[in-house]
Scaffold this active site. Structure first.
Site, short mmCIF file in Angstrom:
data_model
loop_
_atom_site.label_atom_id
_atom_site.label_comp_id
_atom_site.label_asym_id
_atom_site.label_seq_id
_atom_site.Cartn_x
_atom_site.Cartn_y
_atom_site.Cartn_z
N GLY A 1 -50.98 -10.18 -25.36
CA GLY A 1 -50.84 -11.24 -26.34
C GLY A 1 -49.76 -12.22 -25.95
N GLU B 1 -54.96 -15.19 -24.40
CA GLU B 1 -53.87 -14.36 -23.87
C GLU B 1 -54.40 -13.11 -23.18
OE1 GLU B 1 -50.68 -14.77 -23.45
OE2 GLU B 1 -50.42 -16.66 -24.52
N GLU C 1 -53.71 -12.41 -19.20
CA GLU C 1 -52.90 -11.26 -18.81
C GLU C 1 -53.69 -10.15 -18.15
OE1 GLU C 1 -50.63 -10.01 -22.22
OE2 GLU C 1 -49.38 -11.80 -22.16
N GLU D 1 -48.96 -4.81 -14.12
CA GLU D 1 -50.08 -3.88 -14.09
C GLU D 1 -50.83 -3.99 -15.41
OE1 GLU D 1 -49.15 0.28 -13.17
OE2 GLU D 1 -47.21 -0.39 -12.39
#
Length: 164
Positions: free
Chosen positions: A71, A87, A91, A134
């Site tokens: 987020g 988001e 990500e 990661e």
């Protein structure tokens, strides 16, 4: 006062800290303008695979090297659900459909309101983006070190909702 708020945005007089509306705020002694600091809004999406939840290992501060729910901040004028999906994609590389609102979360002393949503994968390839070291799926009873106390609260509320 924050550095950029040293002077009144209306008349350029130097601001003073005064009581206003139950809090100490920057106030202009010349024109009476009060400077209010609005909270930031962040959006997160909880994505599961089976009984595991998607988390990202943060590549920035705060919480560098710790894990969090995917987020980030909602841009001014952006639809909150669209920010939540954006988001996740940025990500984790996953495209998602944002579902229902899990809740709104805030903490005393923190200027962030978090809108937490459930979601479902619709495409993409799981891969860490530039803000993640990661990415991975974790069992709720075996979570890695979390960056934010609020994430644990959000995860608990999400898990309770899945049970009911």
């Amino acid at each position: 006062m924050e550095q950029q708020d040293r002077f009144c945005p209306g008349c350029a007089t130097e601001l003073e800290l005064k009581e206003s509306g139950g809090a100490t705020r920057p106030v202009c002694p010349a024109c009476g303008r009060v400077v209010y600091y609005d909270p930031k809004v962040a959006a997160v999406t909880l994505i599961s695979r089976g009984e595991k939840v998607l988390l990202v290992k943060r590549a920035n501060l705060p919480g560098y090297g710790l894990w969090s729910v995917p987020g980030g901040y909602v841009d001014r004028g952006e639809v909150v659900e669209e920010a939540a999906a954006r988001e996740v994609l940025e990500e984790t590389g996953l495209e998602v459909e944002v579902g229902g609102l899990i809740g709104l979360f805030s903490e005393a002393g923190r200027p962030v309101i978090v809108a937490a949503f459930s979601g479902a994968e619709t495409g993409g390839t799981l891969s860490p983006g530039p803000e993640a070291l990661e990415v991975g799926f974790f069992a709720l009873d075996d979570l890695p070190p979390m960056a934010f106390q609020g994430d644990s609260i959000i995860l608990r509320r999400w898990a309770e909702g899945k049970k009911s």
